[in-house]
Motif scaffolding. Structure first.
Motif, PDB file in Angstrom:
ATOM      1  N   HIS A 151      -3.776   4.371  13.453  1.00  0.00           N
ATOM      2  CA  HIS A 151      -3.071   5.549  12.993  1.00  0.00           C
ATOM      3  C   HIS A 151      -4.207   6.348  12.129  1.00  0.00           C
ATOM      4  O   HIS A 151      -5.022   5.963  11.817  1.00  0.00           O
ATOM      5  N   CYS A 179      -6.618   1.617   4.341  1.00  0.00           N
ATOM      6  CA  CYS A 179      -5.290   0.912   5.104  1.00  0.00           C
ATOM      7  C   CYS A 179      -5.875  -0.626   4.728  1.00  0.00           C
ATOM      8  O   CYS A 179      -6.846  -1.064   5.167  1.00  0.00           O
ATOM      9  N   CYS A 221       2.134   2.776   5.237  1.00  0.00           N
ATOM     10  CA  CYS A 221       0.901   2.094   5.157  1.00  0.00           C
ATOM     11  C   CYS A 221       0.265   2.601   3.792  1.00  0.00           C
ATOM     12  O   CYS A 221       0.532   3.499   3.308  1.00  0.00           O
ATOM     13  N   CYS A 223      -2.378   3.995   3.071  1.00  0.00           N
ATOM     14  CA  CYS A 223      -3.213   5.164   3.058  1.00  0.00           C
ATOM     15  C   CYS A 223      -1.962   6.472   2.847  1.00  0.00           C
ATOM     16  O   CYS A 223      -2.664   7.195   2.776  1.00  0.00           O
TER      17      CYS A 223
HETATM   18 ZN   LIG Z   1      -3.378   3.618   6.997  1.00  0.00          ZN
END
Ligand SMILES: [Zn+2]
Ligand SMILES: [Zn+2]
Length: 254
Positions: A151, A179, A221, A223
């Motif tokens: 992603h 991530c 996630c 991130c």
């Molecule tokens: Zn991520």
């Protein structure tokens, strides 16, 4: 029954991804018309290199009664996002297919087998290249790099508004460094854990070490990006193993 050239263009694949169970509430006849409009629009997108909006608009100029449902519109926008090609092994296609599961199988039972990647521990041949991920604790093979659904990294400071980032921290944060998990497609060894269950932990099938978690409605996630559905394995629970081609080891012997 679309002509072969449409099938070759990958149009049929994207339009049939969730058409095994037609929605009879709208009436089969209406569905059929909507579908043929979608196929014609897809064909114009492909052959005339038009955007979805432009192709649909052109078609409605010729056939004012032409109309397709939102589901087909969504699929054609996906088709456009894939560059009017359908690669069924691509992450975008797999993620889309997984998103459809909760709509089509709300009980999360009797899921089609093709949703699950083959268990790498069950394969003795054909794993000669690529990267294999193993349980850090017991070394059991868990998944292959081809199962990772990449992603785009979410924008941390926006996604986590409460968590302020200093400029120096942002400079040291490289691509993908934020991530802390791999988001992957479900693998066969997860099947008994996933069936009929909306969310839970993912444990190593051999040593029961906690590897990560899953949620059919999605998880965020580290991130900041939301992934739906999510099957995430913490990077620090697995080891990456590069699989060398057989000819490579032979070459080294010489
Ligand atoms: Zn991520
Ligand atoms: Zn293990």
């Amino acid at each position: 029954a679309e002509p072969d050239h449409l099938r070759e263009a990958g149009i049929t694949a994207v339009l049939t991804v969730d058409s095994e169970e037609p929605d009879f509430n709208t009436g089969a006849g209406v569905e059929g018309v909507s579908r043929s409009v979608a196929v014609m629009t897809a064909f114009m997108m492909k052959t005339d290199q038009l955007t979805f909006e432009k192709a649909y608009e052109n078609l409605k100029t010729i056939k004012p009664e032409a109309k397709m449902n939102e589901g087909f519109e969504w699929q054609l926008k996906l088709y456009q996002a894939m560059g009017c090609e359908v690669d069924t092994s691509s992450a975008v296609y797999k993620q889309y297919r997984l998103q459809k599961v909760t709509e089509k199988y709300p009980e999360l039972q009797n899921l089609p087998q093709e949703l699950f990647a083959v268990d790498p521990s069950a394969i003795t041949q054909g794993l000669k290249d690529g990267v294999l991920y193993k349980c850090r604790k017991c070394r059991r093979s868990l998944f292959r790099s081809s199962s990772i659904l990449d992603h785009n990294e979410g924008s941390g400071p926006i996604a986590f508004a409460h968590k302020r980032m200093t400029p120096s921290l942002m400079l040291t944060t490289g691509s993908q460094a934020q991530c802390t998990s791999y988001f992957i497609e479900p693998v066969q060894w997860m099947e008994s854990t996933l069936l009929g269950v909306m969310d839970g932990q993912l444990l190593c099938p051999k040593c029961n070490a906690k590897l990560g978690s899953f949620n059919w409605y999605g998880e965020q996630c580290s991130c900041g990006r939301w992934i739906t559905p999510a099957f995430q394995i913490h990077k620090n629970r697995v080891d990456e193993m590069k699989m060398l081609p057989v000819w490579g080891s032979q070459t080294r012997k010489i």
